[in-house]
Design a protein around this motif. Structure first.
Motif, short mmCIF file in Angstrom:
data_model
loop_
_atom_site.label_atom_id
_atom_site.label_comp_id
_atom_site.label_asym_id
_atom_site.label_seq_id
_atom_site.Cartn_x
_atom_site.Cartn_y
_atom_site.Cartn_z
N GLY A 56 -83.46 -1.29 34.45
CA GLY A 56 -82.28 -1.96 33.94
C GLY A 56 -81.47 -1.10 32.98
O GLY A 56 -80.36 -1.46 32.59
N ARG A 57 -82.01 0.06 32.61
CA ARG A 57 -81.35 0.91 31.60
C ARG A 57 -80.62 2.08 32.25
O ARG A 57 -81.01 2.57 33.30
N ALA B 24 -73.64 1.54 39.67
CA ALA B 24 -74.86 1.80 38.91
C ALA B 24 -74.54 2.00 37.43
O ALA B 24 -75.34 1.67 36.56
N ARG B 25 -73.39 2.55 37.15
CA ARG B 25 -72.98 2.78 35.76
C ARG B 25 -72.54 1.47 35.10
O ARG B 25 -72.87 1.21 33.95
N GLY C 70 -69.86 0.95 31.07
CA GLY C 70 -70.42 2.27 30.82
C GLY C 70 -71.90 2.25 30.49
O GLY C 70 -72.62 1.33 30.86
N GLU C 71 -72.32 3.25 29.74
CA GLU C 71 -73.74 3.45 29.47
C GLU C 71 -74.37 2.31 28.68
O GLU C 71 -75.57 2.04 28.81
N GLU C 72 -73.60 1.63 27.88
CA GLU C 72 -74.15 0.57 27.03
C GLU C 72 -74.25 -0.77 27.74
O GLU C 72 -74.94 -1.68 27.29
N GLY C 73 -73.54 -0.90 28.86
CA GLY C 73 -73.54 -2.18 29.57
C GLY C 73 -74.56 -2.23 30.69
O GLY C 73 -75.40 -1.34 30.84
#
Length: 258
Positions: A73-74, A235-236, A240-243
């Motif tokens: 999930g990360r 996938a991103r 972004g990276e935090e979502g």
């Protein structure tokens, strides 16, 4: 006395030996049902032994990030894979419903080698497409997909196929509908080109692949022996990276084929 009974005995013998049409129909129906059940169990047994879902696609399509997101999930930074990665994926955290996800390298010199190694175990294939770079990569994407679709093992096992149109969070991403149309067009061109391959003295194609689709008709995915679906995903993710990743359609498809 014996002579008088002889005609009756002969008639009884004929009746016993002659099959009753109704009984014969019932017996044939039972045999058909039993044969169908045996074939169904054989097919199900073979299918249940294939627990792998292969993630295929060109380099930088986003396969490895999709693989990581599905499992943890990360978000994580990834680099071009040179070997396979595999892990058990539990559908909706259900321990009884799980599959093995296998992320295969997308580099041109490696991808067919790894496909050869894992194709027999594939229950399903997720072919990941970079929706942003698709227009300039369409010929390479179609070439790789063509090689997958005419593979004899893939044709025989007919694993479910999902075309995952990744990177939909980017404005310039092409839609799944356009990607499907373009792929069908390119695959049709490849089919025509390959069918014109040189032939040997006996008339057989030299190294020619299996026929793709239906002869005499323009290719479309409905002609394949496996069910093919398209989904849009990221996938991103849009944040972004935090979502979170945006691949609900992919998760539902995995749950369906598990």
């Amino acid at each position: 006395m014996a002579g008088a009974l002889q005609p009756h005995l002969e008639a009884l013998r004929r009746e016993l030996l002659a099959p009753d049409p109704t009984v014969l129909s019932v017996l044939l129906a039972l045999i058909a049902v039993i044969a169908t059940l045996l074939i169904w169990r054989l097919v199900q047994g073979r299918r249940s032994s294939r627990k792998a879902v292969l993630l295929l696609g060109l380099c930088d399509a986003g396969k490895t990030l999709l693989f990581a997101r599905l499992l943890t999930g990360r978000y994580r930074d990834t680099q071009t894979s040179i070997t396979d990665s595999s892990a058990v994926y539990r559908v909706n955290n259900d321990k009884s419903a799980n599959i093995t996800l296998i992320d295969l390298p997308g580099h041109e010199s490696l991808r067919l080698q790894f496909l050869e190694r894992f194709k027999a175990a594939a229950r399903a294939i997720v072919f990941v497409v970079d929706s942003v770079a698709f227009q300039r990569e369409v010929k390479d994407v179609a070439e790789f997909l063509y090689q997958v679709l005419v593979d004899s093992t893939v044709l025989k096992n007919a694993p479910a196929l999902l075309i995952a149109c990744n990177k939909q969070d980017v404005t310039m991403a092409k839609s799944a509908k356009l990607i499907q149309q373009q792929l069908e067009k390119e695959l049709n061109t490849l089919r025509v080109t390959r069918s014109a391959a040189p032939t040997s003295l006996d008339g057989s194609a030299i190294g020619g692949p299996a026929q793709l689709g239906k002869k005499g008709k323009d290719f479309d995915f409905s002609q394949l022996p496996m069910k093919v679906e398209f989904v849009e995903c990221s996938a991103r993710g849009s944040k972004g990276e935090e979502g979170d990743a945006d691949f609900e359609g992919l998760e539902k498809w995995l749950a369906k084929i598990a």
